[in-house]
Design a protein around this motif. Structure first.
Motif, short mmCIF file in Angstrom:
data_model
loop_
_atom_site.label_atom_id
_atom_site.label_comp_id
_atom_site.label_asym_id
_atom_site.label_seq_id
_atom_site.Cartn_x
_atom_site.Cartn_y
_atom_site.Cartn_z
N LEU A 22 40.10 21.01 58.40
CA LEU A 22 40.83 20.88 57.15
C LEU A 22 40.60 22.08 56.23
O LEU A 22 41.49 22.46 55.48
CB LEU A 22 40.39 19.62 56.42
CG LEU A 22 40.59 18.31 57.17
CD1 LEU A 22 40.03 17.15 56.36
CD2 LEU A 22 42.06 18.09 57.45
N MET A 23 39.41 22.65 56.27
CA MET A 23 39.09 23.78 55.43
C MET A 23 38.01 24.60 56.12
O MET A 23 37.14 24.05 56.79
CB MET A 23 38.57 23.30 54.06
CG MET A 23 38.27 24.41 53.10
SD MET A 23 37.80 23.84 51.46
CE MET A 23 36.17 23.20 51.77
N LYS A 24 38.05 25.90 55.93
CA LYS A 24 37.11 26.78 56.57
C LYS A 24 36.56 27.76 55.54
O LYS A 24 37.30 28.27 54.70
CB LYS A 24 37.83 27.54 57.68
CG LYS A 24 36.98 28.23 58.66
CD LYS A 24 37.87 28.75 59.76
CE LYS A 24 37.13 29.59 60.73
NZ LYS A 24 38.00 30.12 61.77
N VAL A 25 35.26 28.00 55.56
CA VAL A 25 34.65 28.99 54.68
C VAL A 25 34.93 30.36 55.27
O VAL A 25 34.69 30.60 56.46
CB VAL A 25 33.13 28.75 54.55
CG1 VAL A 25 32.49 29.84 53.70
CG2 VAL A 25 32.86 27.38 53.97
N ILE A 26 35.48 31.25 54.46
CA ILE A 26 35.83 32.57 54.95
C ILE A 26 34.82 33.61 54.50
O ILE A 26 34.10 33.42 53.52
CB ILE A 26 37.25 32.98 54.49
CG1 ILE A 26 37.35 32.97 52.97
CG2 ILE A 26 38.30 32.07 55.12
CD1 ILE A 26 38.66 33.47 52.43
N LYS A 27 34.77 34.70 55.22
CA LYS A 27 33.84 35.78 54.89
C LYS A 27 34.40 36.64 53.78
O LYS A 27 35.61 36.76 53.61
CB LYS A 27 33.58 36.64 56.12
CG LYS A 27 32.84 35.90 57.21
CD LYS A 27 32.57 36.81 58.38
CE LYS A 27 31.84 36.05 59.47
NZ LYS A 27 31.54 36.89 60.61
N THR A 31 39.63 39.48 49.23
CA THR A 31 40.88 40.24 49.24
C THR A 31 41.34 40.59 50.65
O THR A 31 42.52 40.84 50.86
CB THR A 31 40.74 41.53 48.41
OG1 THR A 31 39.59 42.25 48.86
CG2 THR A 31 40.59 41.20 46.94
N ALA A 32 40.43 40.57 51.62
CA ALA A 32 40.81 40.84 53.01
C ALA A 32 41.68 39.73 53.59
O ALA A 32 42.36 39.93 54.59
CB ALA A 32 39.56 41.04 53.87
N HIS A 33 41.67 38.56 52.96
CA HIS A 33 42.43 37.41 53.45
C HIS A 33 43.73 37.19 52.68
O HIS A 33 44.45 36.24 52.95
CB HIS A 33 41.56 36.15 53.36
CG HIS A 33 40.28 36.26 54.12
ND1 HIS A 33 40.21 36.05 55.48
CD2 HIS A 33 39.03 36.63 53.73
CE1 HIS A 33 38.97 36.25 55.89
NE2 HIS A 33 38.24 36.60 54.84
N GLU A 64 59.76 43.02 47.01
CA GLU A 64 58.62 43.38 46.19
C GLU A 64 57.40 42.62 46.68
O GLU A 64 57.48 41.75 47.54
CB GLU A 64 58.88 43.11 44.70
CG GLU A 64 59.86 44.10 44.11
CD GLU A 64 59.90 44.04 42.60
OE1 GLU A 64 59.00 43.46 41.99
OE2 GLU A 64 60.84 44.61 42.05
N ARG A 65 56.27 42.91 46.10
CA ARG A 65 55.01 42.34 46.56
C ARG A 65 54.87 40.86 46.25
O ARG A 65 55.39 40.37 45.24
CB ARG A 65 53.86 43.14 45.99
CG ARG A 65 53.82 43.20 44.49
CD ARG A 65 52.92 44.32 44.01
NE ARG A 65 51.96 43.82 43.05
CZ ARG A 65 50.99 44.54 42.56
NH1 ARG A 65 50.83 45.78 42.92
NH2 ARG A 65 50.15 44.04 41.69
N PRO A 66 54.17 40.12 47.10
CA PRO A 66 53.94 38.69 46.85
C PRO A 66 52.96 38.49 45.68
O PRO A 66 52.31 39.44 45.23
CB PRO A 66 53.33 38.20 48.16
CG PRO A 66 52.77 39.41 48.81
CD PRO A 66 53.58 40.58 48.35
N ILE A 67 52.85 37.25 45.21
CA ILE A 67 51.96 36.92 44.10
C ILE A 67 50.85 35.99 44.60
O ILE A 67 51.11 35.03 45.33
CB ILE A 67 52.72 36.20 42.97
CG1 ILE A 67 53.87 37.05 42.45
CG2 ILE A 67 51.79 35.85 41.83
CD1 ILE A 67 54.74 36.35 41.42
N VAL A 68 49.63 36.27 44.17
CA VAL A 68 48.49 35.40 44.43
C VAL A 68 47.96 34.94 43.08
O VAL A 68 47.73 35.76 42.20
CB VAL A 68 47.38 36.17 45.19
CG1 VAL A 68 46.13 35.33 45.30
CG2 VAL A 68 47.86 36.60 46.57
N PHE A 69 47.80 33.62 42.91
CA PHE A 69 47.26 33.08 41.67
C PHE A 69 45.81 32.65 41.88
O PHE A 69 45.48 32.03 42.89
CB PHE A 69 48.07 31.87 41.19
CG PHE A 69 49.41 32.23 40.64
CD1 PHE A 69 49.55 32.59 39.31
CD2 PHE A 69 50.54 32.22 41.45
CE1 PHE A 69 50.78 32.93 38.78
CE2 PHE A 69 51.78 32.57 40.94
CZ PHE A 69 51.90 32.92 39.60
#
Length: 115
Positions: A22-27, A31-33, A64-69
């Motif tokens: 369901l959810m994974k902790v990322i390294k 910003t790499a993700h 144009e570039r996507p948005i991350v909130f």
């Protein structure tokens, strides 16, 4: 509610279905993700107050570039990250993270014409 467990590989899964993550902790770095070149927008009740129905169309144009909130989980303060490019307020009042996310999602739905 179903109990959830954090297993050794740092992922969240249901006890009866350990193969479904369901959810994974990322390294780090986070910003790499994120999508390459995305506009990274922080949210805070102290940020510049914007009308999302105007903000989304003006920042989400074709080619144009996507948005991350970046949205915090509490009504007070802000989710502080060193990689956000601007900080906005989606209300003149402090909101919980779930309400702020609802406002952002609803603005995208209206922009895309989703009923």
């Amino acid at each position: 509610s179903l109990p959830l467990s954090l297993s050794l590989p740092l992922s969240l899964s249901l006890p009866l279905s350990l193969s479904q993550v369901l959810m994974k902790v990322i390294k780090r770095p986070m910003t790499a993700h994120l999508p390459a070149g995305a506009l990274k927008v922080g949210t805070s009740n102290l940020g510049k107050l914007v009308d999302l129905d105007e903000y989304i169309p003006s920042h989400l144009k074709p080619d144009e570039r996507p948005i991350v909130f970046v949205v915090g989980s509490m009504a007070h303060g802000q989710a502080t990250v060193d990689w956000e490019e601007e900080c906005i307020a989606v209300s003149q009042y402090p909101l919980s993270g779930s309400v702020a996310l609802g406002r952002i999602c609803n603005a995208f739905e209206r922009h895309w014409g989703i009923l």
